[in-house]
Design an enzyme around this catalytic site. Sequence first.
Site, PDB file in Angstrom:
ATOM      1  N   SER A 151       0.794  -1.310  -0.292  1.00  0.00           N
ATOM      2  CA  SER A 151       0.435  -0.116   0.435  1.00  0.00           C
ATOM      3  C   SER A 151       1.189   1.423  -0.136  1.00  0.00           C
ATOM      4  CB  SER A 151      -0.521  -0.374   1.213  1.00  0.00           C
ATOM      5  OG  SER A 151      -1.425   1.544   1.311  1.00  0.00           O
ATOM      6  N   TYR A 165      -1.316  -0.471  10.132  1.00  0.00           N
ATOM      7  CA  TYR A 165      -1.947  -1.108   8.747  1.00  0.00           C
ATOM      8  C   TYR A 165      -0.607  -0.628   7.656  1.00  0.00           C
ATOM      9  CZ  TYR A 165      -3.715  -1.699   3.731  1.00  0.00           C
ATOM     10  OH  TYR A 165      -4.835  -1.271   3.153  1.00  0.00           O
TER      11      TYR A 165
END
Length: 256
Positions: A151, A165
């Site tokens: 990501s 995350y």
Amino acid sequence: MTDSTSAAGNEVVLITGAGRGIGAATALLAARRGHRVCVNYRADEAAATAVVEAIRAAGGTALAVRADVTRSAEVERLFATVDAELGPLTALVNNAGTLEKQSRLEEIDEDRLNRIWASNITSAFLCAAQAVRRMSTRHGGAGGTIVNVSSAASRLGSPNEYVDYAAAKGAVDSMTRGLALEVAAEGIRVNAVRPGLIHTDIHALGGEPGRVDRVAPDLPMRRGGQPEEVAEAILFLISPASSYMTGGFLDVAGGR
Ligand code: NAP
């Protein structure tokens, strides 16, 4: 079609978490390119079955396999099923991943940390290990490719939303580099895509289903991305078109 992005006919692609979102878009595109596809899912059987049915309706070959990829026994069963039903694995897409409610770091407890590490990091390690055992020339395999879905969060850190995350995706980036170098001489290429804000259901897990639309006016291209735009990058990385690329990253983040 026989250009360098098309399958020769014997490619088998396993995509984790492919019942919806980026994984589903990748499964549909992989099938269109001629790959045989395993659609892994954890809970939503109806969604995974719909992806498989769409592939079959278009003349492709696909199989849905339920497995929680944070569990090694389930990962072993998943890969054994692919061996038996689709044939030798040629590409793994480590797509499964989750985030949780937007929070500051001091509000994140131990149980959540362990869930985030498991769903984003452990899953990728367990599946990569099974793929390497099958693909590596060291183990008698014929080579292959692994694509990790990281990501842009690994670069941006996701302050006030999910630093846990973002850090997990940082670990995925490190694994991408380390594993790529470990198996570079064994016929396996390992790369990652780093999507930016993509229109999927993952943002509802963070408590804000409309997050992409809220942030869009501040994005360089003034819009979020579509799962299909990430799928194109993933298919490039598993295709011979990227044959001299390993340990690399494709940012699919609209300039973010
Ligand atoms: P999504 O819409 O929430 O879909 C995630 C899929 O992963 C679901 O189908 C889910 O299956 C599956 N899954 C989750 N945990 C699993 C497990 N333990 N075992 C097997 N399957 C599991 O997410 P997405 O937005 O498409 O994200 C896909 C990947 O892209 C993730 O790694 C995410 O971190 C990354 N990413 C997304 C964005 C974005 O903006 N959307 C941006 C950057 C990176 P079930 O429904 O069956 O549980």
